[in-house]
Design a protein around this motif. Sequence first.
Motif, PDB file in Angstrom:
ATOM      1  N   GLY A 178       1.248  -0.979  -0.225  1.00  0.00           N
ATOM      2  CA  GLY A 178       0.014  -0.158   0.076  1.00  0.00           C
ATOM      3  C   GLY A 178       0.473   1.153   0.426  1.00  0.00           C
ATOM      4  N   GLY A 179       2.252   1.214  -0.120  1.00  0.00           N
ATOM      5  CA  GLY A 179       3.077   2.178  -0.168  1.00  0.00           C
ATOM      6  C   GLY A 179       3.829   2.969  -1.834  1.00  0.00           C
ATOM      7  N   ALA A 196      -4.305   8.226   7.998  1.00  0.00           N
ATOM      8  CA  ALA A 196      -3.619   9.477   8.826  1.00  0.00           C
ATOM      9  C   ALA A 196      -2.078   9.522   8.638  1.00  0.00           C
ATOM     10  N   VAL A 197      -1.269   7.896   9.464  1.00  0.00           N
ATOM     11  CA  VAL A 197       0.016   8.288   9.621  1.00  0.00           C
ATOM     12  C   VAL A 197       0.918   7.713   8.606  1.00  0.00           C
ATOM     13  N   LYS A 198       1.902   7.996   7.866  1.00  0.00           N
ATOM     14  CA  LYS A 198       2.402   7.723   6.650  1.00  0.00           C
ATOM     15  C   LYS A 198       4.061   7.722   7.809  1.00  0.00           C
ATOM     16  N   VAL A 199       4.354   7.235   7.147  1.00  0.00           N
ATOM     17  CA  VAL A 199       6.743   6.426   7.138  1.00  0.00           C
ATOM     18  C   VAL A 199       7.318   6.867   6.080  1.00  0.00           C
ATOM     19  N   LEU A 200       8.128   7.132   6.412  1.00  0.00           N
ATOM     20  CA  LEU A 200       9.229   7.739   5.170  1.00  0.00           C
ATOM     21  C   LEU A 200      10.717   6.562   6.054  1.00  0.00           C
ATOM     22  N   GLY A 225      -0.443  12.090   0.438  1.00  0.00           N
ATOM     23  CA  GLY A 225      -1.451  11.552   0.202  1.00  0.00           C
ATOM     24  C   GLY A 225      -2.135  12.290   0.703  1.00  0.00           C
ATOM     25  N   GLY A 226      -1.756  13.078   2.327  1.00  0.00           N
ATOM     26  CA  GLY A 226      -1.842  13.958   3.578  1.00  0.00           C
ATOM     27  C   GLY A 226      -1.719  13.443   4.472  1.00  0.00           C
ATOM     28  N   GLY A 227      -2.189  13.679   5.514  1.00  0.00           N
ATOM     29  CA  GLY A 227      -1.930  12.902   7.093  1.00  0.00           C
ATOM     30  C   GLY A 227      -0.777  13.672   7.614  1.00  0.00           C
ATOM     31  N   THR A 228       0.216  12.795   8.377  1.00  0.00           N
ATOM     32  CA  THR A 228       1.192  12.504   9.608  1.00  0.00           C
ATOM     33  C   THR A 228       2.155  12.325   9.051  1.00  0.00           C
ATOM     34  N   LEU A 229       3.367  12.838   8.361  1.00  0.00           N
ATOM     35  CA  LEU A 229       4.788  11.561   8.167  1.00  0.00           C
ATOM     36  C   LEU A 229       5.562  12.190   8.789  1.00  0.00           C
ATOM     37  N   TYR A 230       6.450  10.770   9.364  1.00  0.00           N
ATOM     38  CA  TYR A 230       7.502  10.083  10.181  1.00  0.00           C
ATOM     39  C   TYR A 230       7.688  10.242   9.920  1.00  0.00           C
ATOM     40  N   LEU A 273      15.388   4.807   9.491  1.00  0.00           N
ATOM     41  CA  LEU A 273      15.368   3.342   9.666  1.00  0.00           C
ATOM     42  C   LEU A 273      14.146   3.088   8.884  1.00  0.00           C
ATOM     43  N   ALA A 274      13.720   1.818   8.661  1.00  0.00           N
ATOM     44  CA  ALA A 274      12.117   0.793   8.021  1.00  0.00           C
ATOM     45  C   ALA A 274      10.959   1.285   8.249  1.00  0.00           C
ATOM     46  N   SER A 275      11.061   1.377   9.790  1.00  0.00           N
ATOM     47  CA  SER A 275       9.872   1.399  10.833  1.00  0.00           C
ATOM     48  C   SER A 275      10.489   2.611  11.673  1.00  0.00           C
ATOM     49  N   LEU A 276       9.335   2.681  12.868  1.00  0.00           N
ATOM     50  CA  LEU A 276       9.908   3.916  14.261  1.00  0.00           C
ATOM     51  C   LEU A 276      10.076   3.105  15.498  1.00  0.00           C
TER      52      LEU A 276
END
Length: 280
Positions: A178-179, A196-200, A225-230, A273-276
């Motif tokens: 989905g990314g 609403a949550v995105k991760v780079l 596409g909107g939301g909060t990007l972390y 990192l690949a994750s939080l």
Amino acid sequence: MADTVIKAPLTILRPAIHDWGAFFFWAQDEGWQVLPPETALFRGPLAGWAFALRQDDQTCGFVTAVPYPDFAWIGNLIIAPEMRGKGLGRHLFDRVCEKIRQTGIDSIWLTASDQGKPLYASRGFQECDRVERWQMYIPAHYHNYTPSLDTDLDTLLKADQQAWNTDRRLVLQYLATGGEIIQAGKSIALVQNYGAVKVLGPWLAMEDTAKEHVAIILAATRASGGGTLYVDILESSGAGAMLEECGFTRSGDCALMVAAGRPTTSPEKAVSLASLGSLG
């Protein structure tokens, strides 16, 4: 640091539904972002690497680990608030490290708060970098990026393997669902999409250039596409200044620590990192 004597019997086992429920409650209270692929991984192909700690049938701790081919990553270590200060965290951490080393893996990575660092340092972990969390709210209408081709996943996997010197295909395939994969010059990154949550992340740079860093950041904001990007970047990458310039806010930092049989530094080609924090 002397370990607290634990008097009541403890058991460590695969989490049941109520253990997961306790973990989600504690994680929310701590402000952690527990994202869907983590749950899917640890209730699916990595089910043998999620552990609940119980005392007298009460769930009092939780931890996960990812055994990559050449190292392991420990995440999600948490103890019930009312049970802290009794040595349970040390007990759970020691047991999961023991299980990892029984597989023949002698290199273990994790991120640590300043509060948790003394425990890990007492177990031979050394800080090799800092991890900075940056975030940005992006309006929903801000989207003009063309999705990448599925074949770009192979390019991302190869770059990630070159950076970390191990195959993380299983985890990255889950995170990529989905990314969108974005590229700029010799840099490549994944923008994960969870509503609403995105991760780079992961974000890999074969060449350390400010121009490519900015190009990846701008592409990520368009692809979100909107939301909060972390994004959790390695301090040594130097990308923080570019994130701030592009409108991101730094919201925290922690130590990147490793215990290994040989001197180890953070991967030079990894920007984020690949994750939080929980998967590496």
